[in-house]
Write an enzyme that holds these catalytic residues in place. Structure first.
Site, PDB file in Angstrom:
ATOM      1  N   ASP A   1       0.593   4.977   1.811  1.00 22.86           N
ATOM      2  CA  ASP A   1      -0.119   5.468   2.984  1.00 22.86           C
ATOM      3  C   ASP A   1      -1.232   6.445   2.604  1.00 22.86           C
ATOM      4  O   ASP A   1      -1.027   7.394   1.839  1.00 22.86           O
ATOM      5  CB  ASP A   1       0.853   6.171   3.945  1.00 22.86           C
TER       6      ASP A   1
ATOM      7  N   HIS B   1       0.825  -1.204   0.000  1.00 18.88           N
ATOM      8  CA  HIS B   1       0.000   0.000   0.000  1.00 18.88           C
ATOM      9  C   HIS B   1       0.863   1.259   0.000  1.00 18.88           C
ATOM     10  O   HIS B   1       2.037   1.233   0.364  1.00 18.88           O
ATOM     11  CB  HIS B   1      -0.934   0.025   1.212  1.00 18.88           C
TER      12      HIS B   1
ATOM     13  N   ARG C   1       4.606   5.926  14.038  1.00 13.55           N
ATOM     14  CA  ARG C   1       4.697   6.620  12.764  1.00 13.55           C
ATOM     15  C   ARG C   1       4.199   8.057  12.870  1.00 13.55           C
ATOM     16  O   ARG C   1       3.222   8.336  13.572  1.00 13.55           O
ATOM     17  CB  ARG C   1       3.855   5.897  11.711  1.00 13.55           C
TER      18      ARG C   1
ATOM     19  N   HIS D   1       4.723   0.128   0.027  1.00 13.38           N
ATOM     20  CA  HIS D   1       5.443  -0.738   0.966  1.00 13.38           C
ATOM     21  C   HIS D   1       4.508  -1.809   1.520  1.00 13.38           C
ATOM     22  O   HIS D   1       3.282  -1.711   1.421  1.00 13.38           O
ATOM     23  CB  HIS D   1       6.055   0.073   2.111  1.00 13.38           C
TER      24      HIS D   1
END
Length: 322
Positions: free
Chosen positions: A130, A128, A294, A277
């Site tokens: 983000d 995907h 994150r 990623h």
């Protein structure tokens, strides 16, 4: 920024002590010689940004970062967003999204329990970009390893620019003029709890160009998100599915990838405008703990080769905290 300007090796610049070691010829570089817990010298910040545009994803080891230091590092590359459009961040740090491996296992169990007809049409295996279900996905993603197992839990990154360059000219010409719908997957409004900050929890649906012009380098890239891209408007369903399947095969080719083996206190920065990623890629095979945190740097509306700019179909834009 011209591509020619990215060809000068950063390691030859003085007086910076930054060391850049490429991981593959296509994507990924390990960076050393810098303490990210301290404010960056302007030259070092510029060199890190230069390396990020050239290598797409950067790996830092042995960084002692508090939550405040993590946010301070991120803000040196732009304003931060909230932790996530749907999920809330840490109570004292709303910019930080904490993920534990147990959440991935729960999500897989939920997916396996659904009827076959309700499952995603493609086996996306975690790949995907983000937050592309919003019209202005984040520019950069920054992930810090808090609890890392001695083995397992790796993350794989792939270059969407290399994927576009690998397509034949007729396919490039076709997809240059197409858009695709991205939306929140497995969304169930009945299970969503109201956010404490009052922000919407979705659903989110956005229309993006299928090919994006990188806003900083001018390169073309395949803006395909295996986790959220559902269809290409204007095409028949088999035509749309065939193109999306073709792009999935292209963006996940091994020669465009780099695999990162985490260690405690590792930090990864990637250009979310040009990278897809997957990770942790083996969460179903190990039972050890893994916790990462994150933050995301605010982005803009993507633009295609034909001038089309992304727009929301449902839900709000991804706002900035600061």
């Amino acid at each position: 920024m011209s591509l020619a300007s990215l060809e000068t090796p950063i390691t030859r610049r003085k007086p910076s002590s930054l060391i850049v070691e490429p991981a593959t010829p296509v994507i990924g570089a390990e960076i050393s010689g810098v303490d990210l817990s301290q404010p960056l010298d302007p030259l070092v910040r510029q060199e890190i940004h230069h390396a990020l545009l050239k290598w797409r994803v950067l790996f830092f080891r042995d960084q002692n970062l508090s939550n405040d230091a993590l946010k301070a590092f991120g803000r040196q590359f732009g304003p931060l967003t909230p932790a996530h459009p749907i999920s809330e961040g840490l109570e004292a740090h709303p910019e930080i999204w904490e993920r534990r491996v147990e959440e991935y296992r729960t999500r897989r169990a939920d997916n396996d329990s659904r009827a076959p007809s309700a499952r995603p049409p493609r086996d996306y295996k975690g790949w995907h970009i983000d937050i592309t279900f919003v019209a202005n996905p984040n520019r950069y993603s920054i992930l810090y390893g808090v609890e890392i197992p001695p083995y397992g839990g790796d993350t794989v990154f792939t270059s969407l620019i290399a994927a576009y360059e690998g397509l034949s000219p007729p396919v490039k010409q076709l997809i240059d003029q197409l858009q695709a719908v991205h939306q929140t997957s497995n969304y169930d409004a009945a299970t969503r709890k109201p956010r404490k900050d009052g922000r919407s929890t979705g659903p989110f649906v956005s229309l993006h160009p299928l090919v994006r012009i990188h806003p900083e380098t001018g390169e073309k890239l395949v803006f395909f998100n295996a986790g959220t891209t559902t269809h290409i408007p204007g095409l028949k369903e088999p035509e749309s599915q065939a193109i999306l399947d073709l792009l999935f095969c292209e963006v996940t080719r091994p020669e465009y990838q780099v695999r990162f083996r985490w260690q405690p206190k590792s930090l990864v920065v990637w250009d979310n405008q040009a990278v897809s990623h997957a990770g942790p890629i083996d969460y179903a095979q190990f039972s050890l703990g893994r916790t990462v945190r994150r933050i995301t740097v605010a982005g803009e509306l993507p633009q295609g080769p034909d001038g089309f700019r992304s727009r929301p179909l449902e839900g709000e834009l991804f706002n900035v905290i600061g």
